[in-house]
Motif scaffolding. Structure first.
Motif, PDB file in Angstrom:
ATOM      1  N   PHE A  11      -8.067 -10.227  -4.423  1.00  0.00           N
ATOM      2  CA  PHE A  11      -8.407  -8.807  -4.357  1.00  0.00           C
ATOM      3  C   PHE A  11      -8.839  -8.405  -2.956  1.00  0.00           C
ATOM      4  CE2 PHE A  11     -11.483  -5.324  -4.546  1.00  0.00           C
ATOM      5  CZ  PHE A  11     -10.610  -4.323  -4.931  1.00  0.00           C
ATOM      6  N   GLU A  12      -9.553  -9.275  -2.259  1.00  0.00           N
ATOM      7  CA  GLU A  12      -9.955  -8.976  -0.884  1.00  0.00           C
ATOM      8  C   GLU A  12      -8.729  -8.715  -0.014  1.00  0.00           C
ATOM      9  OE1 GLU A  12     -12.957  -8.481   0.631  1.00  0.00           O
ATOM     10  OE2 GLU A  12     -13.755  -8.516  -1.411  1.00  0.00           O
ATOM     11  N   LEU A  13      -7.679  -9.482  -0.216  1.00  0.00           N
ATOM     12  CA  LEU A  13      -6.444  -9.278   0.539  1.00  0.00           C
ATOM     13  C   LEU A  13      -5.667  -8.067   0.028  1.00  0.00           C
ATOM     14  CD1 LEU A  13      -5.170 -12.966   0.812  1.00  0.00           C
ATOM     15  CD2 LEU A  13      -6.098 -11.572   2.664  1.00  0.00           C
ATOM     16  N   LEU A  14      -5.653  -7.870  -1.280  1.00  0.00           N
ATOM     17  CA  LEU A  14      -4.863  -6.820  -1.919  1.00  0.00           C
ATOM     18  C   LEU A  14      -5.413  -5.419  -1.668  1.00  0.00           C
ATOM     19  CD1 LEU A  14      -2.488  -6.251  -3.916  1.00  0.00           C
ATOM     20  CD2 LEU A  14      -4.173  -6.435  -5.754  1.00  0.00           C
ATOM     21  N   SER A  15      -6.725  -5.276  -1.608  1.00  0.00           N
ATOM     22  CA  SER A  15      -7.324  -3.940  -1.519  1.00  0.00           C
ATOM     23  C   SER A  15      -6.927  -3.243  -0.224  1.00  0.00           C
ATOM     24  CB  SER A  15      -8.841  -4.022  -1.649  1.00  0.00           C
ATOM     25  OG  SER A  15      -9.384  -4.732  -0.569  1.00  0.00           O
ATOM     26  N   GLY A  16      -6.740  -1.947  -0.329  1.00  0.00           N
ATOM     27  CA  GLY A  16      -6.360  -1.140   0.822  1.00  0.00           C
ATOM     28  C   GLY A  16      -4.982  -0.540   0.648  1.00  0.00           C
ATOM     29  N   GLN A  17      -4.516   0.097   1.721  1.00  0.00           N
ATOM     30  CA  GLN A  17      -3.229   0.793   1.679  1.00  0.00           C
ATOM     31  C   GLN A  17      -2.117  -0.074   2.258  1.00  0.00           C
ATOM     32  OE1 GLN A  17      -2.963   4.449   3.900  1.00  0.00           O
ATOM     33  NE2 GLN A  17      -1.089   5.036   2.873  1.00  0.00           N
ATOM     34  N   TRP A  18      -0.990  -0.063   1.558  1.00  0.00           N
ATOM     35  CA  TRP A  18       0.208  -0.795   1.954  1.00  0.00           C
ATOM     36  C   TRP A  18       1.354   0.197   2.100  1.00  0.00           C
ATOM     37  CZ3 TRP A  18      -0.241  -6.015   2.750  1.00  0.00           C
ATOM     38  CH2 TRP A  18      -1.378  -6.643   2.225  1.00  0.00           C
ATOM     39  N   THR A  19       2.167   0.049   3.145  1.00  0.00           N
ATOM     40  CA  THR A  19       3.290   0.951   3.377  1.00  0.00           C
ATOM     41  C   THR A  19       4.569   0.140   3.632  1.00  0.00           C
ATOM     42  OG1 THR A  19       3.033   1.059   5.777  1.00  0.00           O
ATOM     43  CG2 THR A  19       1.734   2.619   4.465  1.00  0.00           C
ATOM     44  N   SER A  72       0.929 -18.278   1.747  1.00  0.00           N
ATOM     45  CA  SER A  72       0.095 -17.429   0.901  1.00  0.00           C
ATOM     46  C   SER A  72      -1.079 -18.216   0.331  1.00  0.00           C
ATOM     47  CB  SER A  72       0.930 -16.838  -0.234  1.00  0.00           C
ATOM     48  OG  SER A  72       0.141 -16.075  -1.094  1.00  0.00           O
ATOM     49  N   VAL A  73      -0.796 -19.394  -0.188  1.00  0.00           N
ATOM     50  CA  VAL A  73      -1.858 -20.240  -0.746  1.00  0.00           C
ATOM     51  C   VAL A  73      -2.834 -20.623   0.354  1.00  0.00           C
ATOM     52  CG1 VAL A  73      -2.345 -22.493  -1.777  1.00  0.00           C
ATOM     53  CG2 VAL A  73      -0.497 -21.087  -2.673  1.00  0.00           C
ATOM     54  N   LEU A  74      -2.315 -20.931   1.542  1.00  0.00           N
ATOM     55  CA  LEU A  74      -3.171 -21.296   2.669  1.00  0.00           C
ATOM     56  C   LEU A  74      -4.084 -20.144   3.055  1.00  0.00           C
ATOM     57  CD1 LEU A  74      -3.963 -23.395   4.754  1.00  0.00           C
ATOM     58  CD2 LEU A  74      -2.109 -22.556   6.201  1.00  0.00           C
ATOM     59  N   ALA A  75      -3.558 -18.919   3.047  1.00  0.00           N
ATOM     60  CA  ALA A  75      -4.382 -17.756   3.370  1.00  0.00           C
ATOM     61  C   ALA A  75      -5.505 -17.582   2.349  1.00  0.00           C
ATOM     62  CB  ALA A  75      -3.520 -16.490   3.420  1.00  0.00           C
ATOM     63  N   ILE A  76      -5.181 -17.741   1.074  1.00  0.00           N
ATOM     64  CA  ILE A  76      -6.199 -17.609   0.031  1.00  0.00           C
ATOM     65  C   ILE A  76      -7.224 -18.728   0.152  1.00  0.00           C
ATOM     66  CG2 ILE A  76      -6.603 -17.736  -2.460  1.00  0.00           C
ATOM     67  CD1 ILE A  76      -3.976 -16.185  -2.816  1.00  0.00           C
ATOM     68  N   LEU A  77      -6.772 -19.947   0.398  1.00  0.00           N
ATOM     69  CA  LEU A  77      -7.700 -21.065   0.554  1.00  0.00           C
ATOM     70  C   LEU A  77      -8.577 -20.900   1.788  1.00  0.00           C
ATOM     71  CD1 LEU A  77      -5.485 -24.101  -0.484  1.00  0.00           C
ATOM     72  CD2 LEU A  77      -7.322 -23.025  -1.790  1.00  0.00           C
ATOM     73  N   SER A  78      -8.027 -20.327   2.847  1.00  0.00           N
ATOM     74  CA  SER A  78      -8.820 -20.074   4.052  1.00  0.00           C
ATOM     75  C   SER A  78      -9.945 -19.091   3.759  1.00  0.00           C
ATOM     76  CB  SER A  78      -7.939 -19.530   5.175  1.00  0.00           C
ATOM     77  OG  SER A  78      -6.989 -20.477   5.557  1.00  0.00           O
ATOM     78  N   VAL A  97       3.259  -7.036 -13.023  1.00  0.00           N
ATOM     79  CA  VAL A  97       3.623  -7.171 -11.615  1.00  0.00           C
ATOM     80  C   VAL A  97       3.261  -8.581 -11.165  1.00  0.00           C
ATOM     81  CG1 VAL A  97       3.121  -6.355  -9.279  1.00  0.00           C
ATOM     82  CG2 VAL A  97       3.262  -4.715 -11.178  1.00  0.00           C
ATOM     83  N   THR A  98       4.203  -9.259 -10.539  1.00  0.00           N
ATOM     84  CA  THR A  98       3.971 -10.600 -10.013  1.00  0.00           C
ATOM     85  C   THR A  98       3.805 -10.525  -8.506  1.00  0.00           C
ATOM     86  OG1 THR A  98       5.316 -11.583 -11.755  1.00  0.00           O
ATOM     87  CG2 THR A  98       4.907 -12.935  -9.811  1.00  0.00           C
ATOM     88  N   VAL A  99       2.647 -10.971  -8.023  1.00  0.00           N
ATOM     89  CA  VAL A  99       2.407 -11.035  -6.588  1.00  0.00           C
ATOM     90  C   VAL A  99       3.069 -12.319  -6.097  1.00  0.00           C
ATOM     91  CG1 VAL A  99       0.674 -11.198  -4.769  1.00  0.00           C
ATOM     92  CG2 VAL A  99       0.240  -9.765  -6.792  1.00  0.00           C
ATOM     93  N   GLU A 100       4.128 -12.159  -5.316  1.00  0.00           N
ATOM     94  CA  GLU A 100       4.882 -13.315  -4.841  1.00  0.00           C
ATOM     95  C   GLU A 100       4.373 -13.833  -3.503  1.00  0.00           C
ATOM     96  OE1 GLU A 100       9.074 -12.849  -5.127  1.00  0.00           O
ATOM     97  OE2 GLU A 100       8.963 -12.176  -7.197  1.00  0.00           O
ATOM     98  N   PHE A 101       3.842 -12.931  -2.691  1.00  0.00           N
ATOM     99  CA  PHE A 101       3.296 -13.316  -1.397  1.00  0.00           C
ATOM    100  C   PHE A 101       2.199 -12.329  -1.034  1.00  0.00           C
ATOM    101  CE2 PHE A 101       3.104 -13.031   3.228  1.00  0.00           C
ATOM    102  CZ  PHE A 101       2.902 -14.361   3.555  1.00  0.00           C
ATOM    103  N   LEU A 102       1.070 -12.844  -0.561  1.00  0.00           N
ATOM    104  CA  LEU A 102      -0.054 -11.985  -0.198  1.00  0.00           C
ATOM    105  C   LEU A 102      -0.771 -12.599   0.992  1.00  0.00           C
ATOM    106  CD1 LEU A 102      -1.950  -9.593  -0.754  1.00  0.00           C
ATOM    107  CD2 LEU A 102      -3.116 -11.032  -2.450  1.00  0.00           C
ATOM    108  N   ALA A 103      -0.829 -11.838   2.075  1.00  0.00           N
ATOM    109  CA  ALA A 103      -1.538 -12.262   3.280  1.00  0.00           C
ATOM    110  C   ALA A 103      -2.287 -11.044   3.824  1.00  0.00           C
ATOM    111  CB  ALA A 103      -0.559 -12.819   4.302  1.00  0.00           C
ATOM    112  N   LEU A 104      -2.939 -11.198   4.944  1.00  0.00           N
ATOM    113  CA  LEU A 104      -3.737 -10.111   5.505  1.00  0.00           C
ATOM    114  C   LEU A 104      -2.931  -8.835   5.725  1.00  0.00           C
ATOM    115  CD1 LEU A 104      -5.946 -12.021   8.091  1.00  0.00           C
ATOM    116  CD2 LEU A 104      -6.669 -11.017   5.914  1.00  0.00           C
TER     117      LEU A 104
END
Length: 142
Positions: A34-42, A8-14, A107-114
């Motif tokens: 926010f760039e990763l978070l925005s949009g629809q998740w299912t 997750s950190v690597l994705a954000i740093l990238s 809410v705690t974001v524990e993992f966030l990727a594309l």
């Protein structure tokens, strides 16, 4: 678990590295998150909703959540979330991992990727109906 946090950190740093190439932009970690978070998740086939260690995903068929700038919308969230509302980064958050919903829940974001998001929160049941407990939600972008 640690490997996922590093990814997750690597994705954000990238993303930060790509954005830092632009002369006029100096994005913060929140901006990148926010760039990763925005949009629809299912839930898709890989997602889950876990309450105190028990998978309760079947109670939320077709669940989805969409994040936009300061707003969110849900589908089939039942008593987990309002159908729509507002959110903001927690005042103490500088790395885009703590969100405050309009209901007051943190809410705690524990993992966030594309294409994968895992977040957790504690639902006390005082502000809305629903089962109290610790929730861990994993969703994907279709």
């Amino acid at each position: 678990m640690k490997i996922q946090k590093y990814i997750s950190v690597l994705a954000i740093l990238s993303l930060f590295a790509v954005w830092s190439c632009k002369d006029d932009d100096n994005p913060t970690l929140r901006d990148l998150a926010f760039e990763l978070l925005s949009g629809q998740w299912t839930l898709g086939t890989e997602g889950s909703i876990v309450l105190d260690g028990e998978d309760i995903s079947l109670n939320y068929p077709g669940f989805s959540v969409s994040f936009a700038d300061g707003t969110y919308q849900t589908t089939n969230a039942a008593d987990l979330f309002n159908a729509s509302g507002t959110w903001d980064w927690a005042p103490t958050d500088t790395d885009g991992t703590l969100i405050i919903l309009d209901t007051g829940e943190l809410v705690t974001v524990e993992f966030l990727a594309l294409s994968s998001l895992r977040f957790s929160f504690e639902h006390a049941g005082a502000t809305r109906a629903g089962i109290s407990g610790n929730y861990l939600i994993t969703v994907v972008k279709p």
